[in-house]
Design a protein around this motif. Structure first.
Motif, short mmCIF file in Angstrom:
data_model
loop_
_atom_site.label_atom_id
_atom_site.label_comp_id
_atom_site.label_asym_id
_atom_site.label_seq_id
_atom_site.Cartn_x
_atom_site.Cartn_y
_atom_site.Cartn_z
N ASN A 38 6.66 -1.54 -2.76
CA ASN A 38 6.57 -0.34 -1.91
C ASN A 38 6.55 -0.68 -0.43
N PHE A 39 5.87 -1.77 -0.06
CA PHE A 39 5.80 -2.20 1.33
C PHE A 39 7.19 -2.54 1.86
N ALA A 109 -1.49 -0.20 -2.71
CA ALA A 109 -0.34 -0.48 -3.57
C ALA A 109 0.49 0.75 -3.88
N ASP A 110 -0.15 1.91 -4.11
CA ASP A 110 0.56 3.12 -4.51
C ASP A 110 1.74 3.48 -3.62
N ASP A 111 1.52 3.37 -2.30
CA ASP A 111 2.60 3.77 -1.39
C ASP A 111 3.01 2.66 -0.42
N GLY A 112 2.47 1.45 -0.59
CA GLY A 112 2.86 0.34 0.27
C GLY A 112 2.37 0.48 1.70
N SER A 113 1.26 1.18 1.90
CA SER A 113 0.73 1.39 3.25
C SER A 113 -0.43 0.44 3.53
N ILE A 114 -0.84 0.42 4.79
CA ILE A 114 -1.95 -0.43 5.22
C ILE A 114 -3.03 0.46 5.82
N ILE A 168 -0.92 3.26 7.91
CA ILE A 168 0.43 3.16 8.47
C ILE A 168 1.34 2.83 7.30
N LYS A 169 2.36 3.65 7.15
CA LYS A 169 3.24 3.53 6.00
C LYS A 169 4.69 3.26 6.38
N TYR A 170 5.13 3.70 7.54
CA TYR A 170 6.53 3.58 7.92
C TYR A 170 6.71 2.42 8.89
N GLU A 176 16.78 10.16 10.32
CA GLU A 176 16.61 11.59 10.50
C GLU A 176 15.13 11.95 10.37
N GLU A 177 14.63 12.68 11.33
CA GLU A 177 13.24 13.12 11.27
C GLU A 177 13.15 14.29 10.29
N ASP A 178 12.22 14.24 9.38
CA ASP A 178 11.96 15.37 8.49
C ASP A 178 10.46 15.65 8.45
N PHE A 179 10.06 16.69 7.78
CA PHE A 179 8.66 17.08 7.79
C PHE A 179 7.75 16.04 7.15
N LEU A 180 8.27 15.15 6.28
CA LEU A 180 7.44 14.12 5.66
C LEU A 180 6.98 13.06 6.67
N HIS A 181 7.76 12.90 7.74
CA HIS A 181 7.44 11.89 8.75
C HIS A 181 6.74 12.48 9.97
N TYR A 182 6.51 13.80 9.96
CA TYR A 182 5.90 14.45 11.11
C TYR A 182 4.50 13.89 11.37
N GLY A 183 4.26 13.53 12.63
CA GLY A 183 2.94 13.04 13.02
C GLY A 183 2.69 11.58 12.71
N SER A 184 3.61 10.92 12.01
CA SER A 184 3.40 9.50 11.70
C SER A 184 4.15 8.65 12.72
N SER A 185 3.62 7.49 13.00
CA SER A 185 4.29 6.60 13.94
C SER A 185 4.78 5.37 13.17
#
Length: 197
Positions: A38-39, A109-114, A168-170, A176-185
């Protein structure tokens, strides 16, 4: 499944996969493998190290790849200062840091985030720290999901819980910016993972 297989039964793997379906979640994947997959899918750069000498070597490779020698670094973790000193990096009274060097709370592990908190970010929000990051973590910090990570924070800090808990996941800019990425850096992130189990 056809009639003969129903009557006589079949134990082949093909039949089991057919029954489970191709979209069924894979439950028995080890946490470390799930995190790594996932990471990387999120765009993170993963560097597995067996000992501290490999950590030093990989850190040097990161500096070389990005030409960060003799530059300013944002770092609050005293355990990491010796690595910065070895490479003549400035971390006191920095004005224009090239990257952020830190530890983390846990690896999800679920989403590969820290998972981070105010213990690493201090008073800053994720979008206020440098885009380039190097994170030092250990395999004992791997957890299944965010709930496990929050439980660990509760145990780790007993009564003085940190604030500013975030993930932090991304790790690469989306086309393309979509609503799933809104507010994330997004962050250009390198993970130095030390085997400690």
């Amino acid at each position: 499944m056809n009639l003969f297989r129903k009557i006589f039964g079949s134990t082949s793997d093909e039949d089991k996969n057919e029954e489970e379906g191709k979209f069924a979640p894979q439950i028995n994947i080890p946490v470390d493998e799930k995190f790594t997959t996932n990471f990387k899918k999120n765009g993170g750069k993963f560097l597995y190290c067996e000992d501290l000498n490999e950590i030093r070597e990989q850190f040097l490779n990161i500096l070389e790849e990005n030409d960060w020698f003799e530059s300013e670094v944002l770092c609050y973790e005293t355990k990491l200062f010796s690595l910065l000193d070895e490479n003549k990096l400035v971390y006191k009274n920095v004005q224009n840091p090239k990257f952020f060097f830190t530890i983390c709370e846990d690896l999800i592990a679920d989403d590969g985030s820290i998972l981070f908190s105010s213990k690493q970010f201090k008073q800053y929000k994720a979008n206020e720290i440098p885009c380039d990051m190097v994170v030092f973590a250990t395999t004992s910090q791997l957890v299944g999901n965010k709930s496990d990570g929050l439980r660990n924070i509760k145990k780790r800090y007993d009564k003085e819980y940190p604030s500013n808990i975030t993930t932090i996941k991304y790790f690469e800019k989306t086309k393309e910016e979509d609503f799933l990425h809104y507010g994330s850096s997004h962050k250009n992130l390198y993970l130095l993972l030390l085997e400690d189990l």
